[in-house]
Scaffold this motif. Structure first.
Motif, PDB file in Angstrom:
ATOM      1  N   GLU A 290       0.824  -1.203  -0.095  1.00  0.00           N
ATOM      2  CA  GLU A 290       0.175  -0.013   0.050  1.00  0.00           C
ATOM      3  C   GLU A 290       0.934   1.145   0.056  1.00  0.00           C
ATOM      4  O   GLU A 290       0.414   2.315  -0.580  1.00  0.00           O
ATOM      5  CB  GLU A 290      -0.971  -0.136   1.239  1.00  0.00           C
ATOM      6  CG  GLU A 290      -2.227   0.692   1.027  1.00  0.00           C
ATOM      7  CD  GLU A 290      -3.260   0.311   2.373  1.00  0.00           C
ATOM      8  OE1 GLU A 290      -2.641   0.013   3.374  1.00  0.00           O
ATOM      9  OE2 GLU A 290      -4.355   0.558   2.139  1.00  0.00           O
ATOM     10  N   LEU A 293       2.089   1.857  -3.524  1.00  0.00           N
ATOM     11  CA  LEU A 293       0.977   2.269  -4.304  1.00  0.00           C
ATOM     12  C   LEU A 293       0.623   3.813  -4.034  1.00  0.00           C
ATOM     13  O   LEU A 293       0.406   4.493  -4.906  1.00  0.00           O
ATOM     14  CB  LEU A 293      -0.352   1.328  -4.047  1.00  0.00           C
ATOM     15  CG  LEU A 293      -0.156   0.065  -4.632  1.00  0.00           C
ATOM     16  CD1 LEU A 293      -1.415  -0.913  -4.074  1.00  0.00           C
ATOM     17  CD2 LEU A 293      -0.114   0.055  -6.148  1.00  0.00           C
ATOM     18  N   ARG A 294       0.558   4.172  -2.864  1.00  0.00           N
ATOM     19  CA  ARG A 294       0.179   5.593  -2.395  1.00  0.00           C
ATOM     20  C   ARG A 294       1.099   6.515  -2.950  1.00  0.00           C
ATOM     21  O   ARG A 294       1.224   7.448  -3.664  1.00  0.00           O
ATOM     22  CB  ARG A 294       0.272   5.523  -0.928  1.00  0.00           C
ATOM     23  CG  ARG A 294      -1.014   5.569  -0.438  1.00  0.00           C
ATOM     24  CD  ARG A 294      -1.257   6.220   1.000  1.00  0.00           C
ATOM     25  NE  ARG A 294      -0.214   6.005   1.902  1.00  0.00           N
ATOM     26  CZ  ARG A 294      -0.256   4.884   2.935  1.00  0.00           C
ATOM     27  NH1 ARG A 294      -1.232   4.101   2.866  1.00  0.00           N
ATOM     28  NH2 ARG A 294       0.878   4.712   3.709  1.00  0.00           N
ATOM     29  N   GLU A 296       2.927   5.917  -5.673  1.00  0.00           N
ATOM     30  CA  GLU A 296       2.525   5.965  -7.265  1.00  0.00           C
ATOM     31  C   GLU A 296       3.726   5.111  -7.782  1.00  0.00           C
ATOM     32  O   GLU A 296       4.290   5.639  -9.033  1.00  0.00           O
ATOM     33  CB  GLU A 296       2.172   7.169  -7.799  1.00  0.00           C
ATOM     34  CG  GLU A 296       0.878   7.699  -7.557  1.00  0.00           C
ATOM     35  CD  GLU A 296       0.543   8.776  -8.169  1.00  0.00           C
ATOM     36  OE1 GLU A 296       1.302   9.452  -8.877  1.00  0.00           O
ATOM     37  OE2 GLU A 296      -0.514   9.444  -8.190  1.00  0.00           O
TER      38      GLU A 296
END
Lengths: 322, 282
Positions: A290, A293-294, A296
């Motif tokens: 996560e 992903l945060r 990017e």
């Protein structure tokens, strides 16, 4: 007990030394009918010595083993019950495929006509029936391995030893041969010992595994059990090369992460070591991903270390040759 | 016979030695190894005979001595071929990685050795058949031909198994074919060179030959064979004077075959040398 649960090979405390050097230090394991056992170990770990002892080519200094209930003190009877594909085996130049199998069938006590008909069946089973009358010297490497397996099956063995059967084969050849090996174990209900350096192939086809290091068993059991024995609080993540530094920064900021480094021998991969307490946290993998992903950062691949047989092998055999 | 019957003792199957023998024979003759050596042997014998028949200096040799020389050449080179085939029989299989497959079968090591041994002797009858026409032509109908045929055949037939056996004994002990060949050739030279020297001495000064040189010739199977051929072909000696020289060529193969089949064969193993014997493994 069904045929598939029957112990076809039981080794207990096998030891062998070459002069002052101990090659085997108490090898003990059991192989059941219909199961495929991966026999692993780095070079010099004692694999070849083990195979040569179990195939009666060599005698142990101490210890005991039985094949189909027959003690190793009766090697001629054991040879009737085993089939072997040695790592390097030669083929006579002047024989065709069917003549080769007929010859070995006769050596196992079959009449010539019986040996020939069994030979034809085996050639069909290994996919060589169209080349039955070609000289074996004209066979490709893959075909040589196949006829070697056919020879190992000529006496309908209860235990089959295959020493590096896929060595030198292309990926398709490897896959086809492994399919054949699985078929042997399943359809003939034979116990199969597969020696290989290709850990991925052992992981994909074997039921059980024995890992040797310096003449000792360092792990044994089902493949999943053995894989589960290694540390689980390390993971590897693959990100694009241009995002490597940023990904490392982001991951180091996570409180449960102990260390972030480049995975050795795996370009583009980051190795993430977690705190010991993190192994209790079932959400930790999700949280790590996560974070990326945060930020990017594209995740190209992810795997927990210790999730592969290769990890277990490297971890358990890091001591090298003693 | 069902598939699993191969795990139990055979009933209609051929003896293992015969199966191994036929396979080895085929390998040697169709594979060209023995055939090539017999071809070279034939050419050498042809050149040797041609020289005897056409060379003006050699033509001065008495006919009986000429026959003796060609018989000796045929016998001793024939023995060399058997020795070389024997020397390749086990170490060659080790090198070609075909021995392990054979040892993994439930066959008796002794029977494997017997099959290989018989096959290693097989060049001799062919060599003899090739040599006989040369003996006939060179003897020009002399009485020496009869002695040459009888004693040449007997000596070769006795010593061929011995030399094939020696080659095999060396081969069992050696890991490489190169070593096996070199040691075998060394043994051959060790036996043939003194016999040729003694032979020459006998030819020139047989009446002054000492007891020691006679004994030396007698204990060397090649020396004894050499002397017997000389006395029978060249001196036309009766059997009563020949039997002593026949004892070593008779005993030698018996000893070699006994050692090979009773002691060394059952201990045949993958690596060079002989395994410590255990009754259940043979």
């Amino acid at each position: 007990m069904s045929d598939h649960e029957k112990a076809v090979l039981v080794a207990e405390g096998l030891q062998k030394a070459y002069g002052p050097r101990a090659a085997l230090r108490g090898l003990s394991f059991t192989l059941r009918a219909g199961r495929l056992l991966g026999f692993l170990g780095p070079n010099g770990a004692g694999k070849t010595t083990s195979i040569r002892i179990l195939t009666t080519i060599m005698e142990p200094d101490s210890g005991h083993f039985t094949v189909d209930g027959i003690s190793h003190k009766h090697p001629d009877q054991i040879r009737r019950r085993i089939g072997v594909l040695p790592e390097s085996f030669g083929l006579p130049k002047q024989m065709t495929g069917i003549e080769y199998l007929t010859y070995f069938g006769q050596l196992y006590g079959r009449s010539k006509s019986d040996a020939k008909s069994v030979g034809m069946e085996l050639l069909e089973e290994v996919g060589l029936h169209k080349r039955a009358r070609s000289l074996v010297s004209t066979y490709s490497h893959g075909m040589r391995q196949r006829i070697g397996i056919a020879r190992a099956l000529v006496n309908d063995p209860v235990v089959v030893f295959l020493d590096e059967p896929t060595i030198g084969l292309d990926p398709r050849g490897q896959q086809e041969l492994l399919g054949l090996v699985q078929q042997v174990a399943e359809e003939r209900a034979a116990g199969v010992i597969l020696c290989s350096h290709l850990l991925s192939e052992v992981e994909s086809v074997c039921d059980d595994v024995v890992i040797l290091s310096s003449g000792e068993i360092v792990a044994s059991g089902t493949v999943s059990d053995v894989i589960g024995k290694t540390e689980q609080n390390v993971m590897r993540i693959r990100v694009p090369a241009e995002s490597l530094e940023e990904a490392q920064r982001e991951l180091e900021a996570i409180p449960a992460v102990r260390k972030v480094s480049a995975a050795s021998g795996m370009p583009g991969w980051i190795r993430v070591e977690l705190d010991d307490a993190a192994s209790e946290d079932h959400q930790i993998n999700n949280r790590v991903l996560e974070t990326l992903l945060r930020a990017e950062i594209p995740i190209l691949s992810f795997e927990p270390e210790g999730g592969r047989l290769q990890d277990v092998f490297l971890q358990l055999t890091s001591g090298g040759i003693k | 016979m069902s598939a699993s019957d191969a795990r139990t003792a055979p009933s209609r199957a051929s003896p293992v030695w015969r199966i191994v023998f036929w396979r080895e024979l085929r390998d040697q003759w169709f594979g060209g190894k023995a055939l090539a050596m017999i071809l070279i042997y034939t050419i050498l014998l042809g050149i040797y005979s041609y020289l005897f028949a056409s060379n003006s200096e050699l033509q001065l040799l008495p006919l009986k001595q000429m026959v003796l020389e060609i018989v000796k050449a045929a016998v001793f080179v024939g023995l060399f071929i058997c020795l070389i085939v024997g020397a390749d029989s086990v170490s060659g299989e080790r090198e070609r990685a075909t021995l392990e497959g054979l040892l993994l079968t439930p066959t008796s090591r002794r029977q494997i050795v017997v099959g290989k041994f018989l096959s290693a002797v097989s060049p001799w009858p062919v060599a003899l058949a090739v040599a006989i026409p040369y003996w006939v032509v060179l003897s020009k109908g002399d009485v020496a031909l009869g002695h040459a045929l009888v004693w040449g055949s007997i000596m070769g037939t006795l010593l061929a198994p011995a030399f094939a056996g020696i080659g095999m004994l060396v081969s069992v002990w050696c890991n490489t074919n190169k070593t096996s060949m070199l040691v075998s050739i060394g043994v051959y030279l060790l036996l043939i060179l003194p016999s040729q020297y003694s032979g020459l001495a006998t030819v020139t000064t047989s009446t002054q030959a000492t007891d020691f040189s006679n004994l030396f010739q007698l204990v060397n199977p090649m020396g004894a064979a050499n002397r017997l051929l000389h006395d029978s072909i060249q001196l036309n000696a009766p059997f009563g004077q020949l039997w002593l020289w026949a004892t070593t060529p008779l005993l030698f193969p018996v000893i070699v075959i006994a050692v090979l089949c009773l002691f060394v064969g059952p201990g045949l193993q993958l690596e060079g040398g002989v395994r410590r014997l255990r009754t259940t493994s043979v």
